[in-house]
Each structure stands twice: as structure tokens, then as C-alpha cells.
Design a protein around this motif. Structure first.
Motif, PDB file in Angstrom:
ATOM      1  N   VAL A  15      46.147  59.406 -14.031  1.00 48.77           N
ATOM      2  CA  VAL A  15      45.785  58.177 -12.814  1.00 48.77           C
ATOM      3  C   VAL A  15      44.685  58.569 -12.624  1.00 48.77           C
ATOM      4  N   GLU A  16      45.228  59.621 -11.121  1.00 47.80           N
ATOM      5  CA  GLU A  16      42.922  59.291 -10.655  1.00 47.80           C
ATOM      6  C   GLU A  16      41.521  60.193 -10.646  1.00 47.80           C
ATOM      7  N   ASN A  17      42.299  60.900 -11.923  1.00 50.15           N
ATOM      8  CA  ASN A  17      40.958  61.873 -12.347  1.00 50.15           C
ATOM      9  C   ASN A  17      40.400  61.173 -13.589  1.00 50.15           C
ATOM     10  N   PHE A  18      40.846  60.125 -14.009  1.00 49.55           N
ATOM     11  CA  PHE A  18      40.667  58.515 -15.069  1.00 49.55           C
ATOM     12  C   PHE A  18      38.694  58.239 -14.542  1.00 49.55           C
ATOM     13  N   ASP A  19      39.568  57.986 -12.813  1.00 55.48           N
ATOM     14  CA  ASP A  19      38.744  57.163 -12.113  1.00 55.48           C
ATOM     15  C   ASP A  19      37.333  57.822 -12.198  1.00 55.48           C
ATOM     16  N   TYR A  20      37.193  58.944 -11.628  1.00 52.04           N
ATOM     17  CA  TYR A  20      36.198  60.275 -12.118  1.00 52.04           C
ATOM     18  C   TYR A  20      35.264  60.128 -13.344  1.00 52.04           C
ATOM     19  N   ILE A  21      35.964  59.635 -14.022  1.00 54.53           N
ATOM     20  CA  ILE A  21      35.564  59.438 -15.763  1.00 54.53           C
ATOM     21  C   ILE A  21      34.185  58.392 -15.393  1.00 54.53           C
ATOM     22  N   LEU A  22      35.438  57.226 -14.771  1.00 55.36           N
ATOM     23  CA  LEU A  22      35.313  55.652 -15.502  1.00 55.36           C
ATOM     24  C   LEU A  22      33.918  55.428 -14.836  1.00 55.36           C
ATOM     25  N   TYR A  23      33.344  55.705 -12.830  1.00 55.63           N
ATOM     26  CA  TYR A  23      33.115  55.555 -12.114  1.00 55.63           C
ATOM     27  C   TYR A  23      31.529  57.149 -12.251  1.00 55.63           C
ATOM     28  N   ASP A  24      31.402  58.018 -13.329  1.00 59.79           N
ATOM     29  CA  ASP A  24      30.836  59.076 -13.500  1.00 59.79           C
ATOM     30  C   ASP A  24      30.749  60.107 -12.309  1.00 59.79           C
ATOM     31  N   ARG A  25      31.697  60.431 -11.395  1.00 62.70           N
ATOM     32  CA  ARG A  25      31.514  61.177 -10.227  1.00 62.70           C
ATOM     33  C   ARG A  25      32.274  62.408 -10.730  1.00 62.70           C
ATOM     34  N   ASP A  26      32.288  63.622 -10.168  1.00 60.81           N
ATOM     35  CA  ASP A  26      32.155  64.520 -10.309  1.00 60.81           C
ATOM     36  C   ASP A  26      34.316  65.030 -10.452  1.00 60.81           C
ATOM     37  N   VAL A  27      34.859  65.539 -11.234  1.00 59.95           N
ATOM     38  CA  VAL A  27      36.184  65.862 -10.829  1.00 59.95           C
ATOM     39  C   VAL A  27      36.450  66.507  -9.374  1.00 59.95           C
ATOM     40  N   CYS A  28      37.564  66.305  -8.128  1.00 61.77           N
ATOM     41  CA  CYS A  28      37.849  66.846  -7.590  1.00 61.77           C
ATOM     42  C   CYS A  28      38.160  68.640  -7.859  1.00 61.77           C
TER      43      CYS A  28
END
Length: 246
Positions: A233-246
Motif C-alpha cells: 500500500v504505502e510505497n505505491f503513494d511515493y510513486i503516485l506523488y513522485d516522492r522518494d521511497v523511504c
């Protein structure tokens, strides 16, 4: 599992019809999406194969047309699922040129680009190609590392890719035996070492999603519900909003 009841997200699928070896029609695509919804999936990135010089080389303009047709069907039927567009690109020497010329695309127009290696033949300049992508500010995500049987199982190759800035996406159905015992064993090892950033379906045709079944198996491996939530779930949103995966 409380974290896995709904809003599951999938970064890798072949649901866009008539482009590759995935869905063959809009009807099949809709059946797959309905199964996804039943399993609690809320967001899917459609990632048809892009293989340069093959029949699987639909350009961005033509992909967008097919995507809009499917999107309209989803909206007309009020299906509670959000679709995004991307590609799974077979790594090749001219991948950077193909991306920048609009032949193939990143995931939802982000910096993240889903790539794959040949299934049976080793590509000798993998690191050079990936380095070039990274040097141009793309973030490569390597699809299903557990399926490349010719790569040593000691994981040093994948460790070196991660050190470069590459992320790994496993096919969760590998844990359910879909690709054989070898793939199951390799993905389990990568999960135990914390080397996987995403788990996805790689869905091609109508079949059960089995996400919740896979999530329970992942929990037994990683022993942390938070990590399971990140993977599905969570890491998908880093892609969606073009942010760096923690």
C-alpha cells in the motif's frame, strides 16, 4: 489483517487490452478489474510490456487512447478503482532515448520507471544502462527479481543494484508457487533481507488476485505488519506523488 482489508495498490499489471500478452479485450479487462475490487484493490498502474523492436512496442500516444477507453468504461460502471498508466520496459541500450521520445513511459509520469531483464538470457551491461537512467534522474524499479533464475541466489547482484539506487518489485504470487519453487525461495530470501520495496500482481488474465492470502504469507516472512503495509500500500503513494521511497 487490519492493514490489508482494503485500499490495496498494485504497481504492475497487464490489464490494458490488445497491447501485449496480457488482457485480450476490454471485456477481459473489466472482469480482471472487478476481481481486483473484490479483493480490496483501490489503485492499479497499467504497465503493458514495451519491448523495443517487437510487437510489444505500443507508443505513448496509442497507449493513452486505449487507456482512455478503459477509463471511460470504469467511470460509466461506477467502479471504485483508480487507474494510472505506465510501462514495463525490457531493459535495452536505448531505453533513455525511448523514454524521452515518448515511445514508452514511466509510472504515472513520475521519475519511477518499471524495467525488466530478459527471462532466460543474461544482459551483460545491466548496470551501465541502469546507471545512465539514474544519472538522468530516473528511479528504476526492477520487476520480479526472483524470476531471473540465471542470477546468483547469494543476492550480491541485487545488493549492488540497490546500492546504485534501484528498487525491487516482487511478484507476490511467487510466494504462492505460481512461478515454481525456485522463484518462491528467492523472493522469500529477498524479503527476509529487506530488499523488496513493492509487491505487485503482474496480472495478465482473469484469475484470483489472492492478495490477502499472499499478505498473510508475507507477514510470516517479515514479521511486521508495518512492512506488509508498505509493500502492498504505502510505497505505491511515493510513486503516485513522485516522492522518494523511504
Amino acid at each position: 489483517m487490519s492493514t490489508m482489508n482494503s485500499n490495496l495498490k498494485d504497481i504492475h499489471s497487464h490489464i490494458l487490452s490488445g497491447i501485449d500478452d496480457g488482457s485480450s479485450s476490454a471485456t477481459e479487462s473489466m472482469k480482471i478489474l472487478k476481481l481486483a475490487i473484490e479483493e480490496g484493490v483501490s489503485d492499479i498502474i497499467l504497465t503493458p510490456h514495451y519491448i523495443y523492436g517487437s510487437n510489444y512496442a505500443c507508443n505513448n500516444k496509442d497507449k493513452r487512447i486505449r487507456f482512455e477507453v478503459l477509463q471511460e468504461l470504469v467511470e460509466t460502471r461506477n467502479l471504485p478503482i483508480r487507474l494510472y498508466l505506465g510501462n514495463e520496459i525490457l531493459l535495452c541500450d536505448n531505453i533513455l532515448e525511448l523514454l524521452e521520445n515518448g515511445e514508452c513511459m514511466t509510472l504515472n509520469h513520475s521519475r519511477y520507471v518499471l524495467v525488466e531483464l530478459p527471462m532466460n538470457n543474461e544482459l551483460l551491461n545491466v548496470k551501465n544502462i541502469l546507471f545512465e537512467l539514474i544519472n538522468h534522474e530516473y528511479i528504476p524499479i526492477l520487476a520480479h527479481p526472483e524470476r531471473y533464475h540465471y542470477i546468483s541466489e547469494d543476492s550480491t547482484f541485487f545488493e549492488s543494484l540497490i546500492d546504485m539506487g534501484v528498487l525491487l518489485q516482487g511478484n507476490y504470487k511467487s510466494l504462492l508457487g505460481k512461478y515454481g519453487k525456485g522463484a518462491e525461495r528467492r523472493l522469500k530470501k529477498l524479503l527476509q533481507k529487506g530488499m523488496i520495496s513493492f509487491l505487485a500482481s503482474d496480472m495478465h488474465h482473469v484469475e484470483a488476485y489472492d492478495l490477502k492470502k499472499a499478505a498473510k504469507k508475507v507477514l510470516k516472512i517479515v514479521k511486521d505488519k508495518k512492512i506488509v503495509h508498505q509493500l502492498f500500500v504505502e510505497n505505491f503513494d511515493y510513486i503516485l506523488y513522485d516522492r522518494d521511497v523511504c
